[in-house]
Structures are given as structure tokens and as C-alpha cells.
Write a protein that holds these residues in place. Structure first.
Motif, PDB file in Angstrom:
ATOM      1  N   ILE A 228       0.816  -1.206   0.000  1.00  0.00           N
ATOM      2  CA  ILE A 228       0.000   0.000   0.000  1.00  0.00           C
ATOM      3  C   ILE A 228       0.858   1.268   0.000  1.00  0.00           C
ATOM      4  O   ILE A 228       0.528   2.258  -0.663  1.00  0.00           O
ATOM      5  N   GLY A 229       1.959   1.247   0.743  1.00  0.00           N
ATOM      6  CA  GLY A 229       2.740   2.456   0.939  1.00  0.00           C
ATOM      7  C   GLY A 229       3.885   2.672  -0.019  1.00  0.00           C
ATOM      8  O   GLY A 229       4.391   3.802  -0.122  1.00  0.00           O
ATOM      9  N   MET A 230       4.307   1.616  -0.767  1.00  0.00           N
ATOM     10  CA  MET A 230       5.486   1.787  -1.625  1.00  0.00           C
ATOM     11  C   MET A 230       5.261   1.278  -3.043  1.00  0.00           C
ATOM     12  O   MET A 230       5.500   1.996  -4.011  1.00  0.00           O
ATOM     13  N   TYR A 231       4.790   0.045  -3.194  1.00  0.00           N
ATOM     14  CA  TYR A 231       4.703  -0.533  -4.536  1.00  0.00           C
ATOM     15  C   TYR A 231       3.510   0.012  -5.325  1.00  0.00           C
ATOM     16  O   TYR A 231       3.665   0.448  -6.474  1.00  0.00           O
ATOM     17  N   ALA A 232       2.325   0.003  -4.718  1.00  0.00           N
ATOM     18  CA  ALA A 232       1.153   0.531  -5.429  1.00  0.00           C
ATOM     19  C   ALA A 232       1.299   2.024  -5.734  1.00  0.00           C
ATOM     20  O   ALA A 232       1.000   2.440  -6.861  1.00  0.00           O
ATOM     21  N   PRO A 233       1.774   2.857  -4.796  1.00  0.00           N
ATOM     22  CA  PRO A 233       1.940   4.275  -5.135  1.00  0.00           C
ATOM     23  C   PRO A 233       2.870   4.520  -6.318  1.00  0.00           C
ATOM     24  O   PRO A 233       2.601   5.387  -7.158  1.00  0.00           O
ATOM     25  N   LEU A 234       3.963   3.768  -6.403  1.00  0.00           N
ATOM     26  CA  LEU A 234       4.885   3.952  -7.523  1.00  0.00           C
ATOM     27  C   LEU A 234       4.198   3.663  -8.851  1.00  0.00           C
ATOM     28  O   LEU A 234       4.325   4.426  -9.817  1.00  0.00           O
ATOM     29  N   ALA A 235       3.444   2.558  -8.900  1.00  0.00           N
ATOM     30  CA  ALA A 235       2.747   2.210 -10.139  1.00  0.00           C
ATOM     31  C   ALA A 235       1.688   3.256 -10.483  1.00  0.00           C
ATOM     32  O   ALA A 235       1.541   3.655 -11.649  1.00  0.00           O
ATOM     33  N   LEU A 236       0.948   3.722  -9.490  1.00  0.00           N
ATOM     34  CA  LEU A 236      -0.098   4.721  -9.740  1.00  0.00           C
ATOM     35  C   LEU A 236       0.503   6.040 -10.209  1.00  0.00           C
ATOM     36  O   LEU A 236       0.008   6.664 -11.151  1.00  0.00           O
TER      37      LEU A 236
ATOM     38  N   LEU B  79       8.956  13.405   5.190  1.00  0.00           N
ATOM     39  CA  LEU B  79       8.531  13.444   6.589  1.00  0.00           C
ATOM     40  C   LEU B  79       7.220  12.689   6.782  1.00  0.00           C
ATOM     41  O   LEU B  79       7.058  11.930   7.755  1.00  0.00           O
ATOM     42  N   LEU B  80       6.272  12.859   5.869  1.00  0.00           N
ATOM     43  CA  LEU B  80       4.985  12.192   5.990  1.00  0.00           C
ATOM     44  C   LEU B  80       5.109  10.682   5.824  1.00  0.00           C
ATOM     45  O   LEU B  80       4.438   9.912   6.516  1.00  0.00           O
ATOM     46  N   SER B  81       5.967  10.245   4.898  1.00  0.00           N
ATOM     47  CA  SER B  81       6.048   8.814   4.598  1.00  0.00           C
ATOM     48  C   SER B  81       6.929   8.049   5.565  1.00  0.00           C
ATOM     49  O   SER B  81       6.654   6.888   5.885  1.00  0.00           O
ATOM     50  N   THR B  82       8.005   8.666   6.044  1.00  0.00           N
ATOM     51  CA  THR B  82       8.919   7.945   6.941  1.00  0.00           C
ATOM     52  C   THR B  82       8.756   8.347   8.400  1.00  0.00           C
ATOM     53  O   THR B  82       9.003   7.542   9.295  1.00  0.00           O
ATOM     54  N   GLY B  83       8.319   9.588   8.654  1.00  0.00           N
ATOM     55  CA  GLY B  83       8.153  10.019  10.033  1.00  0.00           C
ATOM     56  C   GLY B  83       7.085   9.231  10.768  1.00  0.00           C
ATOM     57  O   GLY B  83       7.166   9.033  11.989  1.00  0.00           O
ATOM     58  N   SER B  84       6.084   8.770  10.019  1.00  0.00           N
ATOM     59  CA  SER B  84       5.008   8.010  10.651  1.00  0.00           C
ATOM     60  C   SER B  84       5.460   6.625  11.098  1.00  0.00           C
ATOM     61  O   SER B  84       4.797   5.991  11.928  1.00  0.00           O
ATOM     62  N   LEU B  85       6.577   6.132  10.565  1.00  0.00           N
ATOM     63  CA  LEU B  85       7.043   4.800  10.945  1.00  0.00           C
ATOM     64  C   LEU B  85       7.389   4.742  12.431  1.00  0.00           C
ATOM     65  O   LEU B  85       7.076   3.763  13.118  1.00  0.00           O
ATOM     66  N   GLY B  86       8.066   5.791  12.925  1.00  0.00           N
ATOM     67  CA  GLY B  86       8.409   5.832  14.338  1.00  0.00           C
ATOM     68  C   GLY B  86       7.171   5.875  15.217  1.00  0.00           C
ATOM     69  O   GLY B  86       7.086   5.183  16.240  1.00  0.00           O
ATOM     70  N   LEU B  87       6.178   6.689  14.802  1.00  0.00           N
ATOM     71  CA  LEU B  87       4.943   6.772  15.570  1.00  0.00           C
ATOM     72  C   LEU B  87       4.196   5.447  15.571  1.00  0.00           C
ATOM     73  O   LEU B  87       3.591   5.065  16.581  1.00  0.00           O
TER      74      LEU B  87
ATOM     75  N   HIS C   1      -4.227   2.748   6.447  1.00  0.00           N
ATOM     76  CA  HIS C   1      -4.072   2.430   5.023  1.00  0.00           C
ATOM     77  C   HIS C   1      -4.103   3.704   4.180  1.00  0.00           C
ATOM     78  O   HIS C   1      -3.300   3.866   3.244  1.00  0.00           O
ATOM     79  N   ALA C   2      -5.056   4.587   4.492  1.00  0.00           N
ATOM     80  CA  ALA C   2      -5.178   5.833   3.718  1.00  0.00           C
ATOM     81  C   ALA C   2      -3.913   6.673   3.839  1.00  0.00           C
ATOM     82  O   ALA C   2      -3.447   7.262   2.854  1.00  0.00           O
ATOM     83  N   HIS C   3      -3.345   6.714   5.042  1.00  0.00           N
ATOM     84  CA  HIS C   3      -2.110   7.479   5.230  1.00  0.00           C
ATOM     85  C   HIS C   3      -0.962   6.858   4.445  1.00  0.00           C
ATOM     86  O   HIS C   3      -0.192   7.574   3.785  1.00  0.00           O
TER      87      HIS C   3
ATOM     88  N   CYS D 225       2.156   7.951  -2.320  1.00  0.00           N
ATOM     89  CA  CYS D 225       1.950   8.607  -3.620  1.00  0.00           C
ATOM     90  C   CYS D 225       2.646   9.968  -3.653  1.00  0.00           C
ATOM     91  O   CYS D 225       3.253  10.338  -4.667  1.00  0.00           O
ATOM     92  N   LEU D 226       2.560  10.710  -2.557  1.00  0.00           N
ATOM     93  CA  LEU D 226       3.219  12.017  -2.502  1.00  0.00           C
ATOM     94  C   LEU D 226       4.731  11.872  -2.668  1.00  0.00           C
ATOM     95  O   LEU D 226       5.362  12.635  -3.414  1.00  0.00           O
ATOM     96  N   PHE D 227       5.313  10.894  -1.977  1.00  0.00           N
ATOM     97  CA  PHE D 227       6.760  10.743  -2.054  1.00  0.00           C
ATOM     98  C   PHE D 227       7.193  10.265  -3.443  1.00  0.00           C
ATOM     99  O   PHE D 227       8.180  10.768  -4.002  1.00  0.00           O
ATOM    100  N   ALA D 228       6.470   9.305  -4.000  1.00  0.00           N
ATOM    101  CA  ALA D 228       6.810   8.829  -5.346  1.00  0.00           C
ATOM    102  C   ALA D 228       6.682   9.958  -6.359  1.00  0.00           C
ATOM    103  O   ALA D 228       7.528  10.105  -7.255  1.00  0.00           O
ATOM    104  N   HIS D 229       5.630  10.778  -6.219  1.00  0.00           N
ATOM    105  CA  HIS D 229       5.455  11.913  -7.130  1.00  0.00           C
ATOM    106  C   HIS D 229       6.569  12.940  -6.943  1.00  0.00           C
ATOM    107  O   HIS D 229       7.124  13.465  -7.923  1.00  0.00           O
ATOM    108  N   ALA D 230       6.901  13.242  -5.685  1.00  0.00           N
ATOM    109  CA  ALA D 230       7.916  14.259  -5.417  1.00  0.00           C
ATOM    110  C   ALA D 230       9.287  13.838  -5.919  1.00  0.00           C
ATOM    111  O   ALA D 230      10.082  14.668  -6.366  1.00  0.00           O
TER     112      ALA D 230
END
Length: 280
Positions: A91-99, A140-148, A169-171, A177-182
Motif C-alpha cells: 500500500i505504501g510503496m509498490y502501489a503508489p509507484l505504479a499509480l 517526513l509524511l512517509s517515513t516520520g510516521s514509521l516511528g509513531l 491504510h489511507a495514510h 503517492c506524494l513521495f513517489a510523485h515528489a
């Protein structure tokens, strides 16, 4: 906790079945919507055409989401941390890259009438769209949440509440998607830094994922009420699965690199980097 009550079991099974059905319908609807946009874009601009790879990339991303959000992975993720980690990566890495690689914004701009397309351009080039799309914020949004998630009680709380699980899941999906786009998105991104800077941000993401996975494997500061062997195997899945996803993202980024010949520090073409600016 399982209470052994038959009515509770039937209600839980019914809720899971309903959730799976709604998820499948949403993903199917997104796929149909994408197909209609492609057809509309081709009718409006037949000379430009549309890449078959991009056309295939979006349904591939939806298929990865279906794999993560539907049984058996989704069912197992509630009780097995290893399945959760597989779900997290999908959900967080593979699908966003393809989308993201399907260039959905560019497709939308081609499918819309000029007046509507200009409105979309105004939105995606605005200040409030640029902030979350910057690699630093997306990182920050994609990796910072891992610690939390893994070093606080948040993970266990999300497992106890279905709505919390779906918010998680939504996060994962939105931040991925934001990180892959950026970093490597083909869609226009005003104010996006150059390729070298984006490689640095990608390297930072690799380092954070590796540190979190290693801390999880060693049990340092981890707040997870799951068997130790599942935590360690989940950490290995995160470590190696994340590496593969980030290598794919790096490959997508490198394909956008078009070094320009320069004279006295000025690009001879006078054009901005691909995807760095929107048409006015």
C-alpha cells in the motif's frame, strides 16, 4: 480478543465480507474511470496518443492495492505481523509507484476541456499543493510516521479499531503517492528540486527505513504486542522489500534525468527540467 460468541463471529465475518466487497467495487470503479479518461484523452488529442506503459501502470497499481486490501493478505494482516508488513509495503510503496508512474494528472489535463484543464493547473501549481508535494515534506509524511506507528502504542490501537486500520491504510497510500510523485513522478511539479537533490531525499528514505527495520529486528524501543519471531521476520520483510521498492523508485528517477549542455552555467536550451514547471 476472541470471545467465542457465535453471533460475534458471524457479525465480524459479515463485516469483513462487506468491507472486502466495498473495497473491490471502489478499485474496480477507479479502474473503469481510468479507462474512460484514457479513451477521452485519445479522442480529444489523437495525434498525441497515450503511452501503453502508462495505461498499464495504473491498473497494475490497483491490482497491488487489491492484493493488499482483500483476502487472504488483508485477513492475515489482522493477526500476523508479517502479513501486516507485506500489506504496508504494497500500500505504501509498490502501489503508489505504479499509480504515480501512470501520470494521472497529465491524463486528466488531456481529457478535460481547456477551461477545466486550466482550473486543474491552477490548483496543482498553487502554494498549498506545492507544500505537501515537496520531497522534504513527502519524506517526513512517509517515513516520520514509521516511528509513531511501531515505537508507540499506535499500532496496537489501530489493530483494535477497524476505522483506525483504514485510516492507517489511507495514510500509507497518500504519503506513498506524494513521495513517489515528489521524487520521480512524470506529472508536472512546480518548484520540485533537481534530480541530484531528489536522490538525496531518496537516500534519506532508504536510511530511515533501514534504521527502523534494524531497530525493530533488535527489539530497540519497539512497542508491539506481537510474537518476537513475527516482529523479526516482519523487520526483514520491511528491510529487503523496502530496498527493492526504493531501487525501483531510483530507476524511475534516473529515467527522468536529461543532462543539459551548459555554457557559463546557463542551459543552452533555456528550458526547465522536465516536469519542473506547468504550462501557463
Amino acid at each position: 480478543m476472541h470471545d467465542g460468541h457465535p453471533m460475534h463471529d458471524h457479525a465480524a465475518a459479515g463485516g469483513a465480507l462487506l468491507g472486502a466487497g466495498v473495497t473491490a467495487l471502489v478499485l474496480l470503479g477507479a479502474g473503469v474511470g481510468h479507462l474512460l479518461l484514457v479513451r477521452r484523452a485519445l479522442r480529444r488529442n489523437p495525434a498525441q496518443g497515450w503511452s501503453r506503459l502508462r495505461s498499464a501502470s495504473f491498473p497494475a497499481g490497483l491490482a497491488l492495492l487489491a492484493l493488499a486490501l482483500l483476502p487472504p493478505v488483508a485477513t492475515a494482516a489482522h493477526t500476523d505481523f508479517r502479513a501486516h508488513m507485506i500489506q504496508h509495503l504494497l500500500i505504501g510503496m509498490y502501489a503508489p509507484l505504479a499509480l504515480v508512474l501512470s501520470a494521472p494528472v497529465t491524463l486528466l489535463l488531456r481529457a478535460l476541456p481547456p477551461a477545466r484543464a486550466r482550473q486543474v493547473i491552477k490548483v496543482v501549481s498553487g502554494r498549498w499543493a506545492r507544500i505537501p508535494a515537496h520531497p522534504a515534506v513527502a519524506l517526513l509524511l512517509s517515513t516520520g510516521s514509521l516511528g509513531l506507528l511501531y515505537f508507540t502504542p499506535l499500532f496496537d490501537a489501530s489493530m483494535r479499531h477497524p476505522w483506525g486500520h483504514w485510516l492507517l491504510h489511507a495514510h500509507f497510500l497518500a504519503s506513498g503517492c506524494l513521495f513517489a510523485h515528489a521524487v520521480a513522478g512524470p506529472d508536472p511539479a512546480p518548484g520540485r528540486p533537481g534530480v541530484r537533490a531528489r536522490l538525496v531525499y531518496l537516500g534519506a528514505a532508504v536510511a530511515v527505513h533501514a534504521l527502523v527495520a534494524q531497530a525493530m529486528y533488535g527489539g530497540f524501543l519497539v512497542d508491539l504486542h506481537v510474537p518476537v519471531d513475527q516482529v523479526q521476520q516482519g523487520a526483514e520483510i520491511m528491510y529487503y522489500g523496502g530496498d527493492i521498492a526504493e531501487l525501483l523508485l531510483a530507476a524511475a528517477l534516473v529515467t527522468t534525468w536529461r543532462p543539459e549542455r551548459r555554457r557559463d552555467g546557463v542551459p543552452l536550451s533555456g528550458q526547465p527540467e522536465t516536469g519542473a514547471a506547468l504550462p501557463r
